[in-house]
Enzyme design. Structure first.
Site: not given
Ligand code: SF4
Length: 489
Positions: A23, A49, A124-125, A270
């Site tokens: 995210c 996301g 985020n996570g 990535y």
């Protein structure tokens, strides 16, 4: 299921054969138009996301919310939507569903009305004890509105016995385990926080053009700053909580000495956008260096180096430079294929139409090709691409991967299949090579990856990064998983 038993239909349309980003979050503290700035930042973080997006703003009087399923440009395409989000403070979120199905009720930022006023949070996570906490919160009467782990923060803050917002927030983050980069908004302050190991990125920036000196932005990556014309100030540190209010920026470290960086090494491989800078390292340059290490470690004679686009491109440039083999765009990727493209008829399928990737025969035919990709997950895409390159006339196809073999699942916010579905978990490198159909297969070593990130090598006693998906060395307890409170995919 073995690779050879996949039908061509499955090989063309299985699009879960890659890691999915987690995210992205943005927070704005300024005097005006936080919604537009937040939307710009979210747009730059779209790679983190693509399933849903949302913004919450505060105008000094009340909170405003808009959340929707789809890309940022789709959710905020109508100027009237942005106009309906007045105020100079805001937070936003791009979602890829790592926990909880994709439904509007799971789209962040999450918002609640508390005794101290409204409060919104975006995460985020992934939390590794969310289910355990949720069980206890439900027993205490908390009613969960969503199935996302992030809602745990809302309830922990709601039931905290501390009196002020910051103490309640800290009380909440001290109870969770896992990876989190958070932005939160109350009527008085913007809060940003990273977990004690700083697994996911979060940075602080400044808005230079605002009339108010006290204008700030927090975001997952520096690429979001460029989109809003903001200046980079610094990375937010592992375990740090930043509070931005009318008095400026304050920093607190509630975890005292219990922090040491274990940043996700795969962000460099990535996830992060190549133009972002993390820990003073350019992601693009790091990827080139990984490619150069790969060339050193698994050199092979060939005529051309070809990236699997888009993520393999910087590593392929680095590989080509280090090996003095020409770099060519031998595979072209279509950016216009949605996840749920129309099902093709058998006739179209039999024509071998490849929707996502196409080969550029002019640079492949008659050549010994080194293909560079960032990772192998299930292996289906690698097999398809090797077949395509051979069909375009390559005399040899050597696959080189810019990360070590992915043998373990991620529990910290990256969508990966269960371990037994990861090709490298169940097969040796030779077996993988045979199944994929390449002439040879090589991966960069963990030490090579660390060298590319300016470390001598991996410190096995005290690793500098989270690299659990390669090593199985998980730096944060997997409480829900160990208690079998989460299902494998
Ligand atoms: S397990 Fe892998 S993908 Fe997940 S945080 Fe660690 S390094 Fe990143």
């Amino acid at each position: 299921m073995t690779l050879s038993s996949f039908s061509s239909h499955e090989l063309d349309f299985i699009d879960d054969d890659e890691f999915h980003e987690e995210c992205g979050v943005v927070g704005i503290w300024t005097t005006q138009d936080a919604a537009s700035l937040t939307a710009l930042g979210l747009h730059a973080l779209q790679h983190r996301g693509q399933e849903a997006s949302g913004i919450v703003t505060y105008d000094g009087n009340q909170f405003h919310t808009h959340r929707g399923l789809g890309l940022v440009g789709e959710v905020f395409d109508d100027p009237r939507v942005i106009a309906s989000l007045p105020g100079g403070m805001g937070i936003g979120h791009n979602r890829y569903a790592t926990t909880g199905e994709t439904q509007l009720r799971n789209v962040q930022p999450l918002y609640g009305d508390f005794e101290f006023g409204g409060f919104a949070v975006a995460h985020n996570g992934n939390l590794t004890n969310a289910q355990l906490l949720k069980q206890s919160l439900v027993r205490r009467g908390c009613l969960f509105q969503s199935s996302t782990d992030s809602e745990v923060f809302i309830h922990l803050i709601a039931i905290s016995l501390y009196s002020n917002v910051i103490d309640r927030f800290i009380d909440a983050i001290k109870q969770v385990q896992g990876a989190y980069s958070l932005v939160a908004l109350s009527k008085d302050m913007l809060i940003a926080a990273r977990d004690p190991l700083g697994v996911r990125p979060l940075i602080l920036g400044k808005l230079p053009y605002s009339q108010d000196e006290n204008s700030w932005v927090v975001a997952s990556e520096t690429c979001a700053l460029s989109s809003m014309g903001a200046d980079f100030v610094r990375d937010i540190e592992p375990g740090e909580v930043i509070i931005i209010d009318h008095d400026g920026v304050r920093s607190i470290h509630p975890f005292a000495d219990n922090t040491s960086s274990r940043f996700c090494i795969f962000e460099y491989v990535y996830f992060a956008r190549p133009d972002s800078v993390i820990e003073n390292k350019s992601v693009y340059m790091a990827r080139k260096k990984i490619g150069a290490e790969l060339a050193k470690e698994s050199h092979i004679e060939a005529d051309v180096v070809v990236p699997v686009p888009d993520s393999g491109v910087p590593a392929a440039i680095g590989y080509a430079e280090a090996s003095n083999i020409p770099f060519e765009l031998g595979i072209i990727r279509s950016h216009y294929i949605g996840r749920t493209f129309i099902e093709p008829t058998d006739q179209i399928r039999n024509l071998g139409v490849k929707l996502k990737h196409a080969t550029n025969r002019a640079v492949i035919n008659g050549k010994r090709v080194i293909l560079i990709d960032d990772s192998i997950v299930r292996g289906t895409t690698s097999k398809k691409i090797v077949e395509m390159v051979r069909a375009a006339g390559a005399t040899e196809v050597h696959l080189r991967i810019a990360s070590p073999p992915t043998q373990h699942s991620c529990f910290y916010g990256i969508d990966t299949p269960a371990e037994e579905k990861l090709l490298a978990h169940t097969h040796s490198i030779d077996e993988m090579c045979k199944l994929i159909g390449a002439d040879s297969l090589g991966f960069v070593s963990a030490d090579g990856l660390y060298r590319a990130l300016q470390e001598d090598k991996r410190n096995n006693q005290n690793p500098q990064y989270c690299d659990a998906c390669f090593t199985g060395d998980y730096p944060i307890p997997l409480t829900d998983h160990d208690m079998q409170l989460v299902k494998s995919k």
